[in-house]
Design an enzyme around this catalytic site. Structure first.
Site, PDB file in Angstrom:
ATOM      1  N   LYS A  45     -21.962  22.406  68.089  1.00  0.00           N
ATOM      2  CA  LYS A  45     -21.316  21.170  68.214  1.00  0.00           C
ATOM      3  C   LYS A  45     -21.441  20.722  66.572  1.00  0.00           C
ATOM      4  O   LYS A  45     -22.215  21.023  65.843  1.00  0.00           O
ATOM      5  CB  LYS A  45     -22.025  20.149  69.146  1.00  0.00           C
ATOM      6  CG  LYS A  45     -23.514  19.802  69.048  1.00  0.00           C
ATOM      7  CD  LYS A  45     -23.942  19.136  70.182  1.00  0.00           C
ATOM      8  CE  LYS A  45     -25.457  18.941  69.927  1.00  0.00           C
ATOM      9  NZ  LYS A  45     -25.938  17.789  70.999  1.00  0.00           N
ATOM     10  N   ARG A 141     -28.403   9.805  80.839  1.00  0.00           N
ATOM     11  CA  ARG A 141     -27.174  10.003  79.895  1.00  0.00           C
ATOM     12  C   ARG A 141     -25.764  10.457  80.845  1.00  0.00           C
ATOM     13  O   ARG A 141     -25.584   9.882  81.684  1.00  0.00           O
ATOM     14  CB  ARG A 141     -27.378  10.952  78.958  1.00  0.00           C
ATOM     15  CG  ARG A 141     -26.603  10.495  77.412  1.00  0.00           C
ATOM     16  CD  ARG A 141     -27.304  11.464  76.360  1.00  0.00           C
ATOM     17  NE  ARG A 141     -27.229  12.733  76.338  1.00  0.00           N
ATOM     18  CZ  ARG A 141     -27.612  13.893  75.552  1.00  0.00           C
ATOM     19  NH1 ARG A 141     -27.844  13.245  74.253  1.00  0.00           N
ATOM     20  NH2 ARG A 141     -27.523  14.901  75.722  1.00  0.00           N
ATOM     21  N   HIS A 173     -29.931  18.117  81.095  1.00  0.00           N
ATOM     22  CA  HIS A 173     -30.447  18.352  80.088  1.00  0.00           C
ATOM     23  C   HIS A 173     -31.781  17.307  79.874  1.00  0.00           C
ATOM     24  O   HIS A 173     -32.277  16.425  80.440  1.00  0.00           O
ATOM     25  CB  HIS A 173     -29.384  17.463  79.046  1.00  0.00           C
ATOM     26  CG  HIS A 173     -29.780  17.959  77.690  1.00  0.00           C
ATOM     27  ND1 HIS A 173     -29.547  18.972  76.940  1.00  0.00           N
ATOM     28  CD2 HIS A 173     -30.132  17.036  76.565  1.00  0.00           C
ATOM     29  CE1 HIS A 173     -29.937  18.667  75.806  1.00  0.00           C
ATOM     30  NE2 HIS A 173     -30.319  17.729  75.421  1.00  0.00           N
ATOM     31  N   ARG A 229     -29.582  26.873  76.288  1.00  0.00           N
ATOM     32  CA  ARG A 229     -28.755  26.236  75.555  1.00  0.00           C
ATOM     33  C   ARG A 229     -29.294  26.031  73.989  1.00  0.00           C
ATOM     34  O   ARG A 229     -29.304  24.630  73.849  1.00  0.00           O
ATOM     35  CB  ARG A 229     -28.145  25.272  75.948  1.00  0.00           C
ATOM     36  CG  ARG A 229     -27.370  25.728  77.365  1.00  0.00           C
ATOM     37  CD  ARG A 229     -26.592  24.165  77.976  1.00  0.00           C
ATOM     38  NE  ARG A 229     -27.401  23.028  77.750  1.00  0.00           N
ATOM     39  CZ  ARG A 229     -28.242  22.489  78.724  1.00  0.00           C
ATOM     40  NH1 ARG A 229     -28.323  23.024  79.919  1.00  0.00           N
ATOM     41  NH2 ARG A 229     -28.826  21.284  78.414  1.00  0.00           N
ATOM     42  N   TYR A 275     -29.373   0.325  42.515  1.00  0.00           N
ATOM     43  CA  TYR A 275     -29.011  -0.899  42.765  1.00  0.00           C
ATOM     44  C   TYR A 275     -30.304  -1.536  43.250  1.00  0.00           C
ATOM     45  O   TYR A 275     -31.318  -1.149  43.979  1.00  0.00           O
ATOM     46  CB  TYR A 275     -28.147  -0.882  44.032  1.00  0.00           C
ATOM     47  CG  TYR A 275     -26.884  -0.574  43.713  1.00  0.00           C
ATOM     48  CD1 TYR A 275     -26.030  -1.387  42.895  1.00  0.00           C
ATOM     49  CD2 TYR A 275     -26.472   0.676  44.354  1.00  0.00           C
ATOM     50  CE1 TYR A 275     -24.680  -1.093  42.578  1.00  0.00           C
ATOM     51  CE2 TYR A 275     -25.034   0.905  43.840  1.00  0.00           C
ATOM     52  CZ  TYR A 275     -24.063   0.159  43.086  1.00  0.00           C
ATOM     53  OH  TYR A 275     -22.828   0.383  42.993  1.00  0.00           O
ATOM     54  N   CYS A 322     -27.333   5.881  46.059  1.00  0.00           N
ATOM     55  CA  CYS A 322     -26.001   5.408  45.973  1.00  0.00           C
ATOM     56  C   CYS A 322     -24.941   6.001  46.902  1.00  0.00           C
ATOM     57  O   CYS A 322     -25.374   7.131  47.442  1.00  0.00           O
ATOM     58  CB  CYS A 322     -25.653   5.040  44.696  1.00  0.00           C
ATOM     59  SG  CYS A 322     -26.790   4.227  43.636  1.00  0.00           S
ATOM     60  N   ASP A 324     -22.448   7.923  45.580  1.00  0.00           N
ATOM     61  CA  ASP A 324     -21.967   9.062  45.311  1.00  0.00           C
ATOM     62  C   ASP A 324     -23.106   9.759  44.362  1.00  0.00           C
ATOM     63  O   ASP A 324     -23.069  10.886  43.739  1.00  0.00           O
ATOM     64  CB  ASP A 324     -20.899   9.068  44.537  1.00  0.00           C
ATOM     65  CG  ASP A 324     -19.682   8.138  44.978  1.00  0.00           C
ATOM     66  OD1 ASP A 324     -19.392   8.623  46.067  1.00  0.00           O
ATOM     67  OD2 ASP A 324     -19.547   7.086  44.712  1.00  0.00           O
TER      68      ASP A 324
END
Length: 390
Positions: A45, A141, A173, A229, A275, A322, A324
Protein backbone atom coordinates in the site's frame (compact mmCIF):
# COMPACT_ATOMS: atom_id res chain seq x y z
CA UNK A 1 8.73 8.01 -11.52
CA UNK A 2 11.50 10.06 -13.06
CA UNK A 3 13.94 8.38 -15.39
CA UNK A 4 16.73 10.91 -14.77
CA UNK A 5 20.09 9.29 -14.26
CA UNK A 6 21.51 8.69 -10.84
CA UNK A 7 23.84 10.85 -8.82
CA UNK A 8 27.16 10.78 -10.59
CA UNK A 9 25.61 10.05 -14.01
CA UNK A 10 25.68 12.14 -17.18
CA UNK A 11 22.55 14.00 -16.08
CA UNK A 12 22.90 14.16 -12.30
CA UNK A 13 19.73 14.67 -10.32
CA UNK A 14 19.40 16.89 -7.28
CA UNK A 15 18.20 14.01 -5.14
CA UNK A 16 17.10 10.39 -5.41
CA UNK A 17 15.83 7.47 -3.38
CA UNK A 18 17.78 4.34 -4.24
CA UNK A 19 15.79 1.14 -3.67
CA UNK A 20 17.62 -2.16 -3.46
CA UNK A 21 15.34 -4.88 -4.79
CA UNK A 22 17.71 -7.56 -3.54
CA UNK A 23 17.00 -6.29 -0.03
CA UNK A 24 13.26 -6.60 -0.67
CA UNK A 25 13.70 -10.20 -1.81
CA UNK A 26 15.93 -10.96 1.19
CA UNK A 27 13.36 -9.54 3.60
CA UNK A 28 10.50 -11.49 2.03
CA UNK A 29 12.54 -14.67 2.26
CA UNK A 30 13.35 -13.92 5.90
CA UNK A 31 9.70 -13.27 6.75
CA UNK A 32 8.58 -16.44 4.99
CA UNK A 33 11.01 -18.40 7.16
CA UNK A 34 9.68 -16.73 10.32
CA UNK A 35 6.14 -17.76 9.37
CA UNK A 36 6.89 -21.22 8.08
CA UNK A 37 3.68 -23.15 7.51
CA UNK A 38 1.67 -20.04 6.65
CA UNK A 39 1.29 -18.26 3.34
CA UNK A 40 2.72 -14.76 3.10
CA UNK A 41 1.07 -11.57 1.87
CA UNK A 42 3.42 -8.70 1.03
CA UNK A 43 1.69 -5.39 1.71
CA UNK A 44 2.50 -2.73 -0.89
CA UNK A 45 0.00 0.00 0.00
CA UNK A 46 0.92 3.69 -0.34
CA UNK A 47 3.18 3.05 -3.33
CA UNK A 48 5.01 0.29 -1.51
CA UNK A 49 5.58 2.45 1.58
CA UNK A 50 7.20 4.97 -0.77
CA UNK A 51 9.49 2.41 -2.39
CA UNK A 52 7.44 1.79 -5.54
CA UNK A 53 4.40 -0.48 -5.46
CA UNK A 54 4.87 -2.37 -8.72
CA UNK A 55 8.61 -2.86 -8.32
CA UNK A 56 8.27 -4.12 -4.76
CA UNK A 57 5.42 -6.45 -5.69
CA UNK A 58 7.47 -7.95 -8.51
CA UNK A 59 10.48 -8.48 -6.23
CA UNK A 60 8.25 -10.00 -3.54
CA UNK A 61 6.72 -12.42 -6.03
CA UNK A 62 10.22 -13.44 -7.12
CA UNK A 63 11.01 -14.22 -3.47
CA UNK A 64 7.91 -16.39 -3.10
CA UNK A 65 5.19 -14.06 -1.80
CA UNK A 66 1.88 -15.90 -2.16
CA UNK A 67 -0.25 -12.75 -1.95
CA UNK A 68 0.08 -9.03 -2.47
CA UNK A 69 -1.88 -6.69 -0.21
CA UNK A 70 -3.23 -3.31 -1.34
CA UNK A 71 -5.24 -0.93 0.80
CA UNK A 72 -7.44 0.68 -1.86
CA UNK A 73 -9.01 -0.33 -5.15
CA UNK A 74 -6.85 1.84 -7.40
CA UNK A 75 -3.74 0.18 -5.98
CA UNK A 76 -5.10 -3.32 -6.50
CA UNK A 77 -6.27 -2.58 -10.04
CA UNK A 78 -2.93 -0.95 -10.89
CA UNK A 79 -1.17 -4.15 -9.85
CA UNK A 80 -3.37 -6.12 -12.23
CA UNK A 81 -2.69 -3.60 -15.00
CA UNK A 82 1.04 -4.05 -14.34
CA UNK A 83 0.70 -7.77 -15.01
CA UNK A 84 0.40 -9.31 -11.54
CA UNK A 85 -1.80 -12.39 -11.96
CA UNK A 86 -1.50 -13.80 -8.43
CA UNK A 87 -3.74 -13.43 -5.40
CA UNK A 88 -4.30 -9.79 -4.42
CA UNK A 89 -6.21 -8.69 -1.34
CA UNK A 90 -7.77 -5.23 -1.00
CA UNK A 91 -9.49 -4.17 2.20
CA UNK A 92 -10.48 -0.49 2.23
CA UNK A 93 -13.57 0.60 0.31
CA UNK A 94 -16.29 3.19 0.72
CA UNK A 95 -19.92 3.11 -0.48
CA UNK A 96 -20.37 3.45 -4.21
CA UNK A 97 -16.86 2.48 -5.31
CA UNK A 98 -16.52 0.33 -8.48
CA UNK A 99 -16.33 -3.05 -6.80
CA UNK A 100 -17.38 -4.69 -10.07
CA UNK A 101 -14.00 -3.79 -11.57
CA UNK A 102 -12.15 -5.47 -8.71
CA UNK A 103 -14.40 -8.53 -8.76
CA UNK A 104 -13.92 -8.91 -12.51
CA UNK A 105 -10.16 -8.62 -12.00
CA UNK A 106 -10.21 -11.49 -9.49
CA UNK A 107 -9.18 -9.36 -6.53
CA UNK A 108 -10.09 -10.63 -3.06
CA UNK A 109 -12.07 -8.05 -1.08
CA UNK A 110 -12.90 -7.40 2.55
CA UNK A 111 -16.34 -7.02 4.13
CA UNK A 112 -16.77 -5.71 7.65
CA UNK A 113 -20.45 -4.78 7.54
CA UNK A 114 -23.62 -6.09 5.85
CA UNK A 115 -23.82 -3.04 3.53
CA UNK A 116 -20.49 -4.13 2.00
CA UNK A 117 -21.99 -7.54 1.24
CA UNK A 118 -24.89 -5.78 -0.50
CA UNK A 119 -22.51 -3.74 -2.65
CA UNK A 120 -20.44 -6.82 -3.49
CA UNK A 121 -23.58 -8.65 -4.57
CA UNK A 122 -24.56 -5.71 -6.76
CA UNK A 123 -21.10 -5.64 -8.31
CA UNK A 124 -21.02 -9.29 -9.36
CA UNK A 125 -21.24 -9.96 -13.10
CA UNK A 126 -19.56 -13.12 -14.42
CA UNK A 127 -17.91 -14.51 -11.29
CA UNK A 128 -18.67 -14.50 -7.57
CA UNK A 129 -16.74 -12.10 -5.39
CA UNK A 130 -14.05 -13.60 -3.18
CA UNK A 131 -14.64 -12.16 0.27
CA UNK A 132 -12.73 -12.03 3.56
CA UNK A 133 -14.99 -11.20 6.50
CA UNK A 134 -13.39 -8.79 8.97
CA UNK A 135 -13.99 -8.92 12.70
CA UNK A 136 -13.04 -5.93 14.86
CA UNK A 137 -11.06 -7.64 17.63
CA UNK A 138 -10.37 -4.48 19.62
CA UNK A 139 -8.68 -1.89 17.40
CA UNK A 140 -12.00 -0.08 16.78
CA UNK A 141 -11.10 0.60 13.18
CA UNK A 142 -12.53 -1.51 10.35
CA UNK A 143 -14.57 -4.68 10.81
CA UNK A 144 -17.69 -5.81 12.63
CA UNK A 145 -17.65 -5.54 16.41
CA UNK A 146 -18.42 -8.86 18.11
CA UNK A 147 -22.06 -7.87 18.72
CA UNK A 148 -22.55 -7.31 14.97
CA UNK A 149 -20.52 -10.31 13.83
CA UNK A 150 -23.54 -12.69 13.61
CA UNK A 151 -25.39 -10.23 11.35
CA UNK A 152 -22.40 -10.00 9.02
CA UNK A 153 -22.12 -13.80 8.93
CA UNK A 154 -25.80 -14.19 8.07
CA UNK A 155 -25.59 -11.60 5.28
CA UNK A 156 -22.50 -13.26 3.85
CA UNK A 157 -24.00 -16.75 3.99
CA UNK A 158 -27.15 -15.58 2.20
CA UNK A 159 -25.06 -14.02 -0.56
CA UNK A 160 -22.94 -17.14 -0.83
CA UNK A 161 -26.01 -19.38 -1.05
CA UNK A 162 -27.23 -17.18 -3.91
CA UNK A 163 -23.95 -17.77 -5.72
CA UNK A 164 -22.92 -14.10 -5.55
CA UNK A 165 -19.92 -14.36 -3.21
CA UNK A 166 -17.46 -16.95 -1.98
CA UNK A 167 -16.35 -16.62 1.64
CA UNK A 168 -12.62 -17.39 1.49
CA UNK A 169 -11.23 -15.67 4.58
CA UNK A 170 -11.73 -14.33 8.09
CA UNK A 171 -9.36 -11.66 9.28
CA UNK A 172 -8.58 -8.86 11.69
CA UNK A 173 -5.73 -6.49 12.57
CA UNK A 174 -3.59 -6.14 15.69
CA UNK A 175 -3.22 -2.78 17.41
CA UNK A 176 -0.18 -3.48 19.59
CA UNK A 177 2.02 -6.04 17.86
CA UNK A 178 4.91 -3.55 18.07
CA UNK A 179 4.73 -4.30 21.80
CA UNK A 180 4.76 -8.11 21.77
CA UNK A 181 4.22 -8.40 25.53
CA UNK A 182 1.14 -6.18 25.51
CA UNK A 183 -1.95 -7.83 26.97
CA UNK A 184 -3.92 -6.36 24.08
CA UNK A 185 -2.40 -8.93 21.71
CA UNK A 186 -3.64 -11.84 23.79
CA UNK A 187 -7.08 -10.26 24.10
CA UNK A 188 -7.37 -9.66 20.36
CA UNK A 189 -6.19 -13.18 19.58
CA UNK A 190 -8.88 -14.58 21.90
CA UNK A 191 -11.58 -12.48 20.26
CA UNK A 192 -10.42 -13.52 16.81
CA UNK A 193 -10.42 -17.20 17.74
CA UNK A 194 -13.95 -16.89 19.13
CA UNK A 195 -15.08 -15.16 15.92
CA UNK A 196 -13.64 -17.95 13.78
CA UNK A 197 -15.35 -20.56 15.95
CA UNK A 198 -18.68 -18.77 15.68
CA UNK A 199 -18.34 -18.57 11.90
CA UNK A 200 -17.65 -22.29 11.78
CA UNK A 201 -20.74 -22.95 13.90
CA UNK A 202 -22.75 -21.06 11.27
CA UNK A 203 -21.27 -23.36 8.63
CA UNK A 204 -18.48 -21.15 7.24
CA UNK A 205 -15.31 -23.03 6.37
CA UNK A 206 -13.03 -20.17 5.31
CA UNK A 207 -9.80 -21.26 3.68
CA UNK A 208 -7.72 -18.42 5.17
CA UNK A 209 -7.53 -16.96 8.65
CA UNK A 210 -5.17 -14.01 9.02
CA UNK A 211 -4.31 -11.65 11.82
CA UNK A 212 -0.54 -11.10 11.85
CA UNK A 213 1.09 -7.90 10.59
CA UNK A 214 4.86 -7.26 10.65
CA UNK A 215 5.29 -7.23 14.40
CA UNK A 216 3.19 -10.34 14.86
CA UNK A 217 4.89 -12.15 11.98
CA UNK A 218 8.23 -11.58 13.69
CA UNK A 219 7.33 -11.97 17.36
CA UNK A 220 3.90 -13.60 17.84
CA UNK A 221 3.83 -17.01 16.13
CA UNK A 222 0.54 -17.87 17.83
CA UNK A 223 -1.12 -15.27 15.58
CA UNK A 224 0.13 -16.68 12.27
CA UNK A 225 -2.76 -19.05 11.47
CA UNK A 226 -2.28 -19.87 7.77
CA UNK A 227 -1.58 -16.41 6.31
CA UNK A 228 0.52 -13.47 7.53
CA UNK A 229 0.55 -9.89 6.20
CA UNK A 230 3.90 -8.15 6.84
CA UNK A 231 4.17 -4.59 5.63
CA UNK A 232 6.97 -2.41 6.97
CA UNK A 233 9.30 -5.36 7.62
CA UNK A 234 9.26 -6.08 3.88
CA UNK A 235 11.18 -2.85 3.44
CA UNK A 236 13.77 -3.79 6.03
CA UNK A 237 12.40 -1.52 8.74
CA UNK A 238 11.73 -2.86 12.20
CA UNK A 239 8.19 -2.45 13.56
CA UNK A 240 9.85 -2.26 16.98
CA UNK A 241 12.14 0.68 16.16
CA UNK A 242 15.36 0.95 18.15
CA UNK A 243 14.00 -1.48 20.74
CA UNK A 244 14.70 -4.33 18.32
CA UNK A 245 16.52 -2.96 15.26
CA UNK A 246 16.45 -4.40 11.78
CA UNK A 247 19.91 -5.95 12.08
CA UNK A 248 18.77 -8.10 15.01
CA UNK A 249 15.76 -9.27 12.98
CA UNK A 250 17.80 -10.22 9.92
CA UNK A 251 16.20 -7.46 7.83
CA UNK A 252 17.93 -5.11 5.39
CA UNK A 253 16.58 -1.56 4.90
CA UNK A 254 15.96 -1.20 1.18
CA UNK A 255 15.95 2.57 0.69
CA UNK A 256 18.78 5.11 0.68
CA UNK A 257 17.88 8.81 0.31
CA UNK A 258 20.63 10.96 -1.19
CA UNK A 259 20.97 14.52 -2.45
CA UNK A 260 23.55 16.92 -3.89
CA UNK A 261 24.42 20.12 -2.09
CA UNK A 262 22.97 23.08 -3.96
CA UNK A 263 25.27 25.58 -2.27
CA UNK A 264 28.04 25.74 0.31
CA UNK A 265 28.86 28.92 2.20
CA UNK A 266 30.84 30.12 5.16
CA UNK A 267 28.93 32.18 7.73
CA UNK A 268 30.18 34.14 10.73
CA UNK A 269 29.38 33.47 14.36
CA UNK A 270 25.94 34.78 15.17
CA UNK A 271 24.46 34.14 11.70
CA UNK A 272 20.83 32.98 11.88
CA UNK A 273 19.54 30.14 9.70
CA UNK A 274 16.22 29.64 7.91
CA UNK A 275 12.72 30.86 8.79
CA UNK A 276 12.41 32.30 12.26
CA UNK A 277 16.19 32.18 12.73
CA UNK A 278 15.70 29.33 15.19
CA UNK A 279 19.39 28.37 14.98
CA UNK A 280 22.31 30.71 15.28
CA UNK A 281 25.89 29.75 14.43
CA UNK A 282 27.87 29.61 17.68
CA UNK A 283 31.12 30.07 15.75
CA UNK A 284 32.17 30.61 12.13
CA UNK A 285 30.66 27.63 10.29
CA UNK A 286 30.33 26.02 6.88
CA UNK A 287 26.73 25.46 5.85
CA UNK A 288 25.46 23.24 3.06
CA UNK A 289 22.14 23.74 1.30
CA UNK A 290 20.25 20.46 0.72
CA UNK A 291 17.61 20.76 -2.04
CA UNK A 292 14.96 18.77 -0.17
CA UNK A 293 12.23 19.94 2.15
CA UNK A 294 8.80 19.15 3.50
CA UNK A 295 7.42 19.48 -0.03
CA UNK A 296 9.46 16.36 -0.79
CA UNK A 297 8.36 14.61 2.37
CA UNK A 298 11.03 15.53 4.91
CA UNK A 299 9.26 15.99 8.25
CA UNK A 300 9.32 19.62 9.36
CA UNK A 301 9.32 18.37 12.95
CA UNK A 302 12.92 17.25 12.34
CA UNK A 303 14.06 20.88 12.08
CA UNK A 304 17.19 21.53 14.13
CA UNK A 305 17.85 17.83 14.49
CA UNK A 306 17.49 15.79 11.30
CA UNK A 307 20.66 13.73 10.78
CA UNK A 308 22.74 13.75 7.60
CA UNK A 309 25.95 12.08 6.51
CA UNK A 310 28.26 14.50 4.71
CA UNK A 311 31.91 13.94 3.84
CA UNK A 312 31.69 10.66 5.75
CA UNK A 313 30.63 12.33 9.00
CA UNK A 314 27.31 12.64 10.81
CA UNK A 315 25.98 16.17 10.66
CA UNK A 316 22.72 17.82 11.67
CA UNK A 317 20.04 19.87 9.94
CA UNK A 318 20.06 23.37 11.46
CA UNK A 319 17.21 25.83 11.30
CA UNK A 320 13.73 25.05 10.09
CA UNK A 321 13.19 22.62 7.24
CA UNK A 322 11.58 24.61 4.41
CA UNK A 323 9.29 23.44 1.65
CA UNK A 324 12.06 22.76 -0.86
CA UNK A 325 15.32 22.95 1.06
CA UNK A 326 17.09 22.65 4.35
CA UNK A 327 20.51 23.50 5.74
CA UNK A 328 23.15 21.19 7.19
CA UNK A 329 25.89 22.37 9.49
CA UNK A 330 29.18 21.12 8.07
CA UNK A 331 31.13 22.90 10.84
CA UNK A 332 34.78 22.95 9.67
CA UNK A 333 34.43 20.47 6.82
CA UNK A 334 35.43 21.44 3.31
CA UNK A 335 32.65 20.88 0.80
CA UNK A 336 31.48 22.04 -2.60
CA UNK A 337 28.18 22.48 -4.36
CA UNK A 338 27.34 19.17 -5.99
CA UNK A 339 28.81 17.04 -3.21
CA UNK A 340 26.67 14.08 -2.20
CA UNK A 341 24.99 13.82 1.19
CA UNK A 342 23.04 10.85 2.54
CA UNK A 343 19.98 11.56 4.62
CA UNK A 344 19.25 7.95 5.49
CA UNK A 345 20.02 4.42 4.42
CA UNK A 346 20.71 0.98 5.87
CA UNK A 347 23.26 2.41 8.31
CA UNK A 348 26.00 0.03 7.21
CA UNK A 349 28.32 2.86 6.15
CA UNK A 350 27.66 5.03 9.18
CA UNK A 351 24.83 6.95 7.54
CA UNK A 352 21.66 7.80 9.48
CA UNK A 353 18.71 5.42 9.23
CA UNK A 354 14.98 5.97 8.87
CA UNK A 355 14.77 5.21 12.60
CA UNK A 356 17.16 8.09 13.32
CA UNK A 357 14.96 10.45 11.32
CA UNK A 358 11.88 9.09 13.08
CA UNK A 359 13.49 9.89 16.42
CA UNK A 360 14.35 13.41 15.27
CA UNK A 361 10.77 14.02 14.12
CA UNK A 362 8.97 12.24 16.96
CA UNK A 363 7.34 9.74 14.62
CA UNK A 364 7.83 6.20 13.29
CA UNK A 365 10.02 4.84 10.52
CA UNK A 366 6.92 3.95 8.48
CA UNK A 367 6.15 7.63 8.01
CA UNK A 368 9.69 8.64 7.06
CA UNK A 369 9.80 6.45 3.95
CA UNK A 370 6.12 6.56 3.02
CA UNK A 371 5.85 10.34 2.92
CA UNK A 372 8.65 10.86 0.36
CA UNK A 373 7.01 12.56 -2.59
CA UNK A 374 7.09 12.13 -6.37
CA UNK A 375 9.62 14.94 -6.87
CA UNK A 376 12.23 12.49 -5.62
CA UNK A 377 12.98 9.97 -8.39
CA UNK A 378 13.30 6.34 -7.33
CA UNK A 379 16.22 4.41 -8.76
CA UNK A 380 16.19 0.63 -8.55
CA UNK A 381 19.32 -1.43 -8.06
CA UNK A 382 19.99 -5.05 -7.30
CA UNK A 383 22.84 -5.44 -4.82
CA UNK A 384 23.10 -9.13 -5.67
CA UNK A 385 24.60 -8.03 -9.00
CA UNK A 386 25.49 -4.35 -8.49
CA UNK A 387 26.01 -2.59 -5.14
CA UNK A 388 24.22 0.60 -4.21
CA UNK A 389 26.36 3.53 -5.23
CA UNK A 390 27.65 5.65 -2.37
Amino acid sequence: MSTLQSLGGERPVRAEAVVDLAAIRHNVTTLRARAAGAQLMTVVKADGYGHGMVQVAQAAREAGADWIGAAVLEEALALRDAGDTGRIFCWLTTPGEPLSDAIAAGIDLSAGAPWVIDELVAGVEDRPARVHLKIDTGMSRGGAVPEEWPALIRAALAAEKAGRIEIVGIWSHLASSDEPKSAANEAQLATFTEAVEMAEEFGIDAEFKHLANSGATLALPETHFNLVRPGVATYGLSPFGHALPSTELGLIPAMTLKARLAMVKRVPAGAGVSYGLTWTAPRPSTLGLIPLGYGDGLPRHASNGGPVQARGERRTIVGRICMDQCVVNLEEDQADAGDEVVLFGPGTAGEPTADDWADAAGTINYEIVTRLGPRIPRRYVDSSTAPIER
